[in-house]
Design an enzyme around this catalytic site. Structure first.
Site, PDB file in Angstrom:
ATOM      1  N   LYS A 165     -37.766  -5.919  -2.698  1.00  0.00           N
ATOM      2  CA  LYS A 165     -36.485  -5.006  -2.251  1.00  0.00           C
ATOM      3  C   LYS A 165     -36.223  -5.998  -0.794  1.00  0.00           C
ATOM      4  O   LYS A 165     -36.840  -6.229  -0.022  1.00  0.00           O
ATOM      5  CB  LYS A 165     -37.084  -3.656  -1.581  1.00  0.00           C
ATOM      6  CG  LYS A 165     -37.419  -2.907  -2.752  1.00  0.00           C
ATOM      7  CD  LYS A 165     -36.228  -2.419  -3.460  1.00  0.00           C
ATOM      8  CE  LYS A 165     -36.528  -1.533  -4.639  1.00  0.00           C
ATOM      9  NZ  LYS A 165     -35.458  -0.960  -5.410  1.00  0.00           N
ATOM     10  N   ASP A 193     -34.092  -7.224  -5.429  1.00  0.00           N
ATOM     11  CA  ASP A 193     -33.126  -6.146  -5.534  1.00  0.00           C
ATOM     12  C   ASP A 193     -32.636  -5.634  -4.065  1.00  0.00           C
ATOM     13  O   ASP A 193     -33.429  -5.406  -3.251  1.00  0.00           O
ATOM     14  CB  ASP A 193     -33.786  -4.954  -6.053  1.00  0.00           C
ATOM     15  CG  ASP A 193     -33.190  -3.638  -6.263  1.00  0.00           C
ATOM     16  OD1 ASP A 193     -31.647  -3.659  -6.110  1.00  0.00           O
ATOM     17  OD2 ASP A 193     -33.552  -2.612  -6.563  1.00  0.00           O
ATOM     18  N   GLU A 219     -30.866  -7.719  -8.172  1.00  0.00           N
ATOM     19  CA  GLU A 219     -30.235  -6.235  -8.684  1.00  0.00           C
ATOM     20  C   GLU A 219     -29.111  -6.081  -7.480  1.00  0.00           C
ATOM     21  O   GLU A 219     -29.467  -6.155  -6.427  1.00  0.00           O
ATOM     22  CB  GLU A 219     -31.150  -5.240  -8.655  1.00  0.00           C
ATOM     23  CG  GLU A 219     -32.151  -5.382  -9.975  1.00  0.00           C
ATOM     24  CD  GLU A 219     -32.974  -4.376 -10.118  1.00  0.00           C
ATOM     25  OE1 GLU A 219     -32.568  -3.088  -9.954  1.00  0.00           O
ATOM     26  OE2 GLU A 219     -33.952  -4.399 -10.353  1.00  0.00           O
ATOM     27  N   ASP A 244     -27.146  -2.394 -11.209  1.00  0.00           N
ATOM     28  CA  ASP A 244     -28.036  -1.103 -11.137  1.00  0.00           C
ATOM     29  C   ASP A 244     -27.060   0.080 -10.766  1.00  0.00           C
ATOM     30  O   ASP A 244     -26.662   0.853 -11.585  1.00  0.00           O
ATOM     31  CB  ASP A 244     -29.205  -1.358 -10.090  1.00  0.00           C
ATOM     32  CG  ASP A 244     -30.038  -0.068 -10.268  1.00  0.00           C
ATOM     33  OD1 ASP A 244     -30.090   0.831 -11.096  1.00  0.00           O
ATOM     34  OD2 ASP A 244     -31.220  -0.144  -9.319  1.00  0.00           O
ATOM     35  N   LYS A 268     -31.527   3.465 -16.087  1.00  0.00           N
ATOM     36  CA  LYS A 268     -32.397   4.374 -15.748  1.00  0.00           C
ATOM     37  C   LYS A 268     -31.832   5.886 -16.094  1.00  0.00           C
ATOM     38  O   LYS A 268     -30.931   6.069 -16.057  1.00  0.00           O
ATOM     39  CB  LYS A 268     -32.419   4.487 -14.279  1.00  0.00           C
ATOM     40  CG  LYS A 268     -32.870   3.236 -13.589  1.00  0.00           C
ATOM     41  CD  LYS A 268     -32.772   3.161 -11.933  1.00  0.00           C
ATOM     42  CE  LYS A 268     -33.353   1.909 -11.622  1.00  0.00           C
ATOM     43  NZ  LYS A 268     -33.211   1.948 -10.050  1.00  0.00           N
TER      44      LYS A 268
END
Length: 371
Positions: A165, A193, A219, A244, A268
């Site tokens: 992250k 991400d 991402e 995303d 997702k």
């Protein structure tokens, strides 16, 4: 033969603590505050769904899901659960947005339909249980020395890749990746991400600075609404770009593909509204030559099992970010996918439907309502 109808629906809060707080550019997550939906029928079949709302991404919370789900439950009572498309379009029209809540109903209805067909869900979707599925493991935002330690631990645990992250600023984000790369060596796969944390200039500068660290993909470098700028980032980035938060449903997928805004989609259920639209996103991706990843929010092993069924029927899905239940400090799920270590998930039973359930004693300790 008596027609099958929905007789009652249970709406259950599911609270599961994290092993340690999880930090991303959008905030800190300390526990999974999920919702379980159980759809009962007069034929004795029960369909189960789970969703994991995350307010800074989907605008939903456990409380909003719990409230709106009761309205949907009243609407669905007495109706045919096997008229899947009709029920899902009805749900879609009844409440604007709220894809996370809708995904729990979608999952429960697919579970019911597969049980009616006496097939595991992947088979109903046209798949085979013949894929090896290895999840990456996610490292939350932290100081370079902390993220490097985490990376080494996950590498030693056998995970085939890590996702890191980022999304703060160029200097700090590059320092994190530099420390990790030095700790794990040059060949271990790293994905990143940003969770919308950068503006366009920061994104381009950071991605160029990270080129030498052999990053697989990035991402969501910029804000979810900024598709034009994401296309600009992609055009100037040495690292492939994955959408995303920009791709909730099939409409988003079509727009992003048309714009050439990304190299991958991250699917997702909590964003797509469930399996029905996830299949549409993947179909658009495949048509456009875009590969997909499946991801998660804070789902338990139950929702990850449903995701596994989707993967087994979707060859265009090539990356697997299915680590949420590994971060939780409790596992109330029975059956379903099993963690074999080294990032590997397996589905070893061929039970009809999703093939998993929740420990009833655990659920009894949670707040619930029956409609």
């Amino acid at each position: 033969m008596e027609k099958t109808i929905i007789t009652q629906i249970d709406v259950i809060k599911l609270n599961l603590p994290y092993k340690e707080p999880f930090v991303i550019s959008l905030g800190v997550i300390e526990s999974a505050t999920n919702v379980v939906i159980k759809i009962h029928t007069n034929s004795g079949l029960t369909g189960i769904g789970e969703c994991a709302p995350f307010v800074t991404i989907v605008g939903e919370t456990q409380e909003t899901v719990f409230s709106y789900a009761k309205q949907l439950a009243k609407m669905l009572k007495g109706k045919d659960p096997f008229a899947l498309e009709e029920r899902l379009y009805e749900i879609d029209r009844a409440v604007a947005g709220n894809p996370t809540m809708k995904s729990a109903f979608d999952m429960a209805l697919y579970d019911l339909l597969a049980k009616k067909a006496n097939m595991p869900l992947y088979q109903l979707l046209g798949g085979l249980n013949n894929r090896e599925v290895y999840t990456d493991m996610t490292i939350s935002i932290g100081p370079p020395e902390k993220v490097a330690r985490d990376a080494v631990a996950f590498q030693k645990a056998g995970f085939p890749a890590i996702k890191v992250k980022l999304g703060t600023n160029t200097q700090d984000d590059v320092a994190r990746i530099k420390a990790i790369r030095e700790a794990v060596g040059n060949d271990y796969p790293i994905r990143i991400d940003a969770n919308q944390g950068w503006d366009t200039i920061t994104a381009i500068n950071t991605l160029k600075a990270l080129e030498k660290y052999n990053i697989e993909h990035c991402e969501q470098p910029v804000a979810h609404w900024n598709d034009v700028e994401m296309a600009k980032v992609r055009a100037n980035s040495p690292i492939p770009i994955m959408a995303d938060e920009s791709v909730f449903d099939h409409h988003d997928a079509f727009r992003l593909a048309s714009m050439g805004a990304c190299d991958f989609f991250n699917i997702k259920f909590s964003k797509s509204g469930g399996i029905f639209k996830a299949l549409k996103i993947n179909a658009i991706a495949e048509s456009a030559g875009i590969k997909c990843q499946v991801g998660c929010m804070s789902e338990s092993r139950y929702a990850l099992t449903a995701l596994m069924h989707f993967v087994l029927a979707s060859q265009n899905v090539v990356h697997f970010d299915m680590d949420s239940s590994l971060m939780l400090d409790a596992d109330p799920v029975t059956g379903g996918i099993q963690y074999q270590g080294s990032g590997k998930w397996t589905l070893e039973n061929d039970l009809p439907g999703i093939g998993a359930d929740f420990d009833p004693d655990f659920l009894k300790s949670m707040e619930s309502v029956t409609i």
